[in-house]
Design a protein around this motif. Structure first.
Motif, PDB file in Angstrom:
ATOM      1  N   PHE A  10       0.839  -1.196   0.000  1.00  0.00           N
ATOM      2  CA  PHE A  10       0.000   0.000   0.000  1.00  0.00           C
ATOM      3  C   PHE A  10       0.879   1.253   0.000  1.00  0.00           C
ATOM      4  CE2 PHE A  10      -2.776  -3.149   2.195  1.00  0.00           C
ATOM      5  CZ  PHE A  10      -3.788  -3.194   1.242  1.00  0.00           C
ATOM      6  N   PRO A  11       1.584   1.528  -1.074  1.00  0.00           N
ATOM      7  CA  PRO A  11       2.481   2.700  -1.089  1.00  0.00           C
ATOM      8  C   PRO A  11       1.751   4.021  -0.866  1.00  0.00           C
ATOM      9  CG  PRO A  11       2.222   1.772  -3.299  1.00  0.00           C
ATOM     10  CD  PRO A  11       1.635   0.787  -2.343  1.00  0.00           C
ATOM     11  N   ASN A  12       0.508   4.129  -1.302  1.00  0.00           N
ATOM     12  CA  ASN A  12      -0.227   5.384  -1.133  1.00  0.00           C
ATOM     13  C   ASN A  12      -0.519   5.701   0.328  1.00  0.00           C
ATOM     14  OD1 ASN A  12      -0.251   5.680  -3.885  1.00  0.00           O
ATOM     15  ND2 ASN A  12      -2.329   4.910  -4.156  1.00  0.00           N
ATOM     16  N   PHE A  13      -0.424   4.700   1.176  1.00  0.00           N
ATOM     17  CA  PHE A  13      -0.647   4.903   2.604  1.00  0.00           C
ATOM     18  C   PHE A  13       0.300   5.959   3.162  1.00  0.00           C
ATOM     19  CE2 PHE A  13       0.326   4.043   7.029  1.00  0.00           C
ATOM     20  CZ  PHE A  13      -0.902   3.798   7.610  1.00  0.00           C
ATOM     21  N   PHE A  14       1.483   6.073   2.569  1.00  0.00           N
ATOM     22  CA  PHE A  14       2.513   6.949   3.118  1.00  0.00           C
ATOM     23  C   PHE A  14       2.518   8.345   2.499  1.00  0.00           C
ATOM     24  CE2 PHE A  14       3.812   2.616   3.839  1.00  0.00           C
ATOM     25  CZ  PHE A  14       4.234   2.639   5.157  1.00  0.00           C
ATOM     26  N   ASP A  15       1.699   8.569   1.473  1.00  0.00           N
ATOM     27  CA  ASP A  15       1.734   9.854   0.779  1.00  0.00           C
ATOM     28  C   ASP A  15       1.450  11.017   1.715  1.00  0.00           C
ATOM     29  OD1 ASP A  15       2.289   8.516  -1.536  1.00  0.00           O
ATOM     30  OD2 ASP A  15       0.267   8.714  -2.400  1.00  0.00           O
ATOM     31  N   GLY A  16       0.382  10.921   2.479  1.00  0.00           N
ATOM     32  CA  GLY A  16       0.007  12.005   3.378  1.00  0.00           C
ATOM     33  C   GLY A  16       0.977  12.182   4.530  1.00  0.00           C
ATOM     34  N   PRO A  17       1.231  11.134   5.327  1.00  0.00           N
ATOM     35  CA  PRO A  17       2.095  11.301   6.500  1.00  0.00           C
ATOM     36  C   PRO A  17       3.500  11.805   6.189  1.00  0.00           C
ATOM     37  CG  PRO A  17       0.850   9.268   6.681  1.00  0.00           C
ATOM     38  CD  PRO A  17       0.581   9.813   5.309  1.00  0.00           C
ATOM     39  N   LEU A  18       4.092  11.359   5.096  1.00  0.00           N
ATOM     40  CA  LEU A  18       5.454  11.787   4.787  1.00  0.00           C
ATOM     41  C   LEU A  18       5.521  13.220   4.274  1.00  0.00           C
ATOM     42  CD1 LEU A  18       7.046   8.611   3.166  1.00  0.00           C
ATOM     43  CD2 LEU A  18       6.990   9.332   5.566  1.00  0.00           C
ATOM     44  N   THR A 106      15.675   0.047   6.148  1.00  0.00           N
ATOM     45  CA  THR A 106      14.673  -0.559   5.276  1.00  0.00           C
ATOM     46  C   THR A 106      13.597  -1.213   6.133  1.00  0.00           C
ATOM     47  OG1 THR A 106      16.329  -0.968   3.556  1.00  0.00           O
ATOM     48  CG2 THR A 106      14.275  -2.232   3.424  1.00  0.00           C
ATOM     49  N   LEU A 107      12.351  -0.808   5.917  1.00  0.00           N
ATOM     50  CA  LEU A 107      11.212  -1.304   6.685  1.00  0.00           C
ATOM     51  C   LEU A 107      10.338  -2.172   5.793  1.00  0.00           C
ATOM     52  CD1 LEU A 107      10.329   2.076   8.444  1.00  0.00           C
ATOM     53  CD2 LEU A 107      11.656   0.179   9.390  1.00  0.00           C
ATOM     54  N   LEU A 108      10.140  -3.420   6.189  1.00  0.00           N
ATOM     55  CA  LEU A 108       9.334  -4.374   5.432  1.00  0.00           C
ATOM     56  C   LEU A 108       7.970  -4.500   6.100  1.00  0.00           C
ATOM     57  CD1 LEU A 108      12.001  -7.208   4.938  1.00  0.00           C
ATOM     58  CD2 LEU A 108      11.613  -5.164   3.532  1.00  0.00           C
ATOM     59  N   CYS A 109       6.922  -4.159   5.374  1.00  0.00           N
ATOM     60  CA  CYS A 109       5.568  -4.162   5.934  1.00  0.00           C
ATOM     61  C   CYS A 109       4.840  -5.441   5.553  1.00  0.00           C
ATOM     62  CB  CYS A 109       4.775  -2.963   5.411  1.00  0.00           C
ATOM     63  SG  CYS A 109       5.522  -1.370   5.767  1.00  0.00           S
ATOM     64  N   GLY A 110       4.460  -6.204   6.551  1.00  0.00           N
ATOM     65  CA  GLY A 110       3.643  -7.376   6.306  1.00  0.00           C
ATOM     66  C   GLY A 110       2.179  -6.991   6.175  1.00  0.00           C
ATOM     67  N   HIS A 111       1.377  -7.948   5.750  1.00  0.00           N
ATOM     68  CA  HIS A 111      -0.058  -7.749   5.660  1.00  0.00           C
ATOM     69  C   HIS A 111      -0.707  -9.133   5.560  1.00  0.00           C
ATOM     70  CE1 HIS A 111      -2.784  -4.308   5.461  1.00  0.00           C
ATOM     71  NE2 HIS A 111      -3.632  -5.121   4.871  1.00  0.00           N
ATOM     72  N   GLY A 137      -1.821  -4.403   9.384  1.00  0.00           N
ATOM     73  CA  GLY A 137      -0.652  -4.503   8.525  1.00  0.00           C
ATOM     74  C   GLY A 137       0.512  -3.765   9.129  1.00  0.00           C
ATOM     75  N   GLY A 138       1.674  -3.928   8.517  1.00  0.00           N
ATOM     76  CA  GLY A 138       2.877  -3.319   9.050  1.00  0.00           C
ATOM     77  C   GLY A 138       3.029  -1.846   8.740  1.00  0.00           C
ATOM     78  N   GLU A 139       2.130  -1.286   7.936  1.00  0.00           N
ATOM     79  CA  GLU A 139       2.285   0.111   7.527  1.00  0.00           C
ATOM     80  C   GLU A 139       2.220   1.080   8.704  1.00  0.00           C
ATOM     81  OE1 GLU A 139       1.660  -2.237   4.056  1.00  0.00           O
ATOM     82  OE2 GLU A 139       0.426  -2.116   5.873  1.00  0.00           O
ATOM     83  N   ILE A 140       1.257   0.884   9.592  1.00  0.00           N
ATOM     84  CA  ILE A 140       1.135   1.780  10.747  1.00  0.00           C
ATOM     85  C   ILE A 140       2.356   1.641  11.648  1.00  0.00           C
ATOM     86  CG2 ILE A 140      -0.187   2.251  12.845  1.00  0.00           C
ATOM     87  CD1 ILE A 140      -2.700   1.475  11.284  1.00  0.00           C
ATOM     88  N   ALA A 141       2.823   0.416  11.848  1.00  0.00           N
ATOM     89  CA  ALA A 141       4.021   0.196  12.659  1.00  0.00           C
ATOM     90  C   ALA A 141       5.242   0.838  12.013  1.00  0.00           C
ATOM     91  CB  ALA A 141       4.237  -1.304  12.861  1.00  0.00           C
ATOM     92  N   ALA A 142       5.371   0.685  10.692  1.00  0.00           N
ATOM     93  CA  ALA A 142       6.514   1.278   9.983  1.00  0.00           C
ATOM     94  C   ALA A 142       6.508   2.793  10.115  1.00  0.00           C
ATOM     95  CB  ALA A 142       6.481   0.873   8.512  1.00  0.00           C
ATOM     96  N   LEU A 143       5.333   3.387  10.017  1.00  0.00           N
ATOM     97  CA  LEU A 143       5.234   4.839  10.143  1.00  0.00           C
ATOM     98  C   LEU A 143       5.613   5.290  11.553  1.00  0.00           C
ATOM     99  CD1 LEU A 143       4.488   7.315   8.481  1.00  0.00           C
ATOM    100  CD2 LEU A 143       2.139   7.055   9.298  1.00  0.00           C
ATOM    101  N   SER A 144       5.249   4.514  12.552  1.00  0.00           N
ATOM    102  CA  SER A 144       5.609   4.853  13.927  1.00  0.00           C
ATOM    103  C   SER A 144       7.120   4.790  14.125  1.00  0.00           C
ATOM    104  CB  SER A 144       4.916   3.896  14.903  1.00  0.00           C
ATOM    105  OG  SER A 144       3.513   3.997  14.819  1.00  0.00           O
ATOM    106  N   VAL A 145       7.740   3.736  13.610  1.00  0.00           N
ATOM    107  CA  VAL A 145       9.193   3.615  13.710  1.00  0.00           C
ATOM    108  C   VAL A 145       9.866   4.769  12.971  1.00  0.00           C
ATOM    109  CG1 VAL A 145      11.177   2.208  13.023  1.00  0.00           C
ATOM    110  CG2 VAL A 145       9.158   1.118  14.032  1.00  0.00           C
ATOM    111  N   LEU A 146       9.395   5.037  11.767  1.00  0.00           N
ATOM    112  CA  LEU A 146       9.964   6.122  10.960  1.00  0.00           C
ATOM    113  C   LEU A 146       9.903   7.449  11.708  1.00  0.00           C
ATOM    114  CD1 LEU A 146       9.350   6.750   7.197  1.00  0.00           C
ATOM    115  CD2 LEU A 146       8.856   8.571   8.822  1.00  0.00           C
ATOM    116  N   ASP A 147       8.756   7.766  12.279  1.00  0.00           N
ATOM    117  CA  ASP A 147       8.595   9.036  12.972  1.00  0.00           C
ATOM    118  C   ASP A 147       9.535   9.133  14.166  1.00  0.00           C
ATOM    119  OD1 ASP A 147       6.661  11.513  13.206  1.00  0.00           O
ATOM    120  OD2 ASP A 147       6.933  10.734  15.230  1.00  0.00           O
TER     121      ASP A 147
END
Length: 237
Positions: A10-18, A106-111, A137-147
């Motif tokens: 889900f690459p579009n998941f990150f468009d807004g937050p980033l 590098t963050l690998l997002c599962g789903h 999915g791992g997207e929310i976790a990846a965003l938390s780590v990134l932030d």
């Protein structure tokens, strides 16, 4: 500059937050660069399939290993390759510090149900979890780590002291309470020490409050912390 790679379906998941707040400020300051990779670009069928049924039967779908391996091959990372997983070790502030000084992350997002175990065993350098709960999915976790990582980079925060007073910044303590104007609201006032102008006394109050809150709310942190300058836990705790 730190490069952060995110591999996701889900690459579009990150468009807004980033494009907002601290992640954007860090990028604008030249401290970080983001590369969001669509896992489906590494599928090998017209339907861009990245999952399959689990061997041995059972419910749910499992993300296949090939797309992850091939995506990481193109990225050629030299830093940590992190699989976000509920089976992982709990993410800590010390991990954010370690990631922030790497050349890349590098963050690998599962789903879906799971990720093929070979990704964890032979591709990721570590597995990280946010805690004892399951996300979709791992997207929310990846965003938390990134932030947590990018806010430590030079230029991400306008005031270093703002980060330095956060929970966990220097040691395993929660932060002291914060107050702002008005000094009284609906009959609720602020601690008088904060209006005293005595900065040494205020710092002592903040330290005492941080220790009290940590003891009460996170006793495992309080028991496990390393005491500095000859401190001892109050009450033998």
């Amino acid at each position: 500059m730190l490069r952060i790679n995110i591999v996701t379906i889900f690459p579009n998941f990150f468009d807004g937050p980033l494009a907002l707040s601290i992640p954007k400020r860090a990028k604008d300051a030249g401290a970080v660069d983001y590369r969001v990779v669509d896992l489906r670009d590494f599928a090998h069928d017209p339907h861009r399939t990245v999952d399959d049924v689990p061997y041995g039967g059972g419910s749910g779908m499992v993300l296949k290993p090939e797309p992850f391996f091939e995506a990481v091959d193109t990225l050629r990372p030299s830093g940590p390759v992190v699989l976000l997983s509920p089976r992982g070790r709990v993410f800590r502030h010390q991990d954010a510090v370690r990631y922030s000084v790497a050349s890349d992350l590098t963050l690998l997002c599962g789903h879906y149900k799971d990720v093929d175990q070979r990704v964890a065993d032979h591709l990721a350098t570590e597995e990280i979890s946010l805690g004892d709960f399951v996300l979709s999915g791992g997207e929310i976790a990846a965003l938390s780590v990134l932030d947590a990582v990018v806010r430590l980079l030079p230029g991400a925060l306008g005031d270093h002291d703002s980060a330095a007073s956060d929970s966990f910044y220097e040691e395993e303590l929660l932060s002291a309470p914060s107050y702002t104007r008005p000094a009284e609201y609906r009959g609720h006032g602020i601690p008088e020490v904060l209006r005293s102008g005595d900065h040494a006394r205020i710092e002592r109050w903040r330290r005492t409050e941080a220790e009290r809150i940590t003891r009460e709310r996170r006793p495992e942190l309080w028991r496990g912390r390393s005491f500095k300058f000859g401190d001892e836990p109050e009450g033998g705790g």
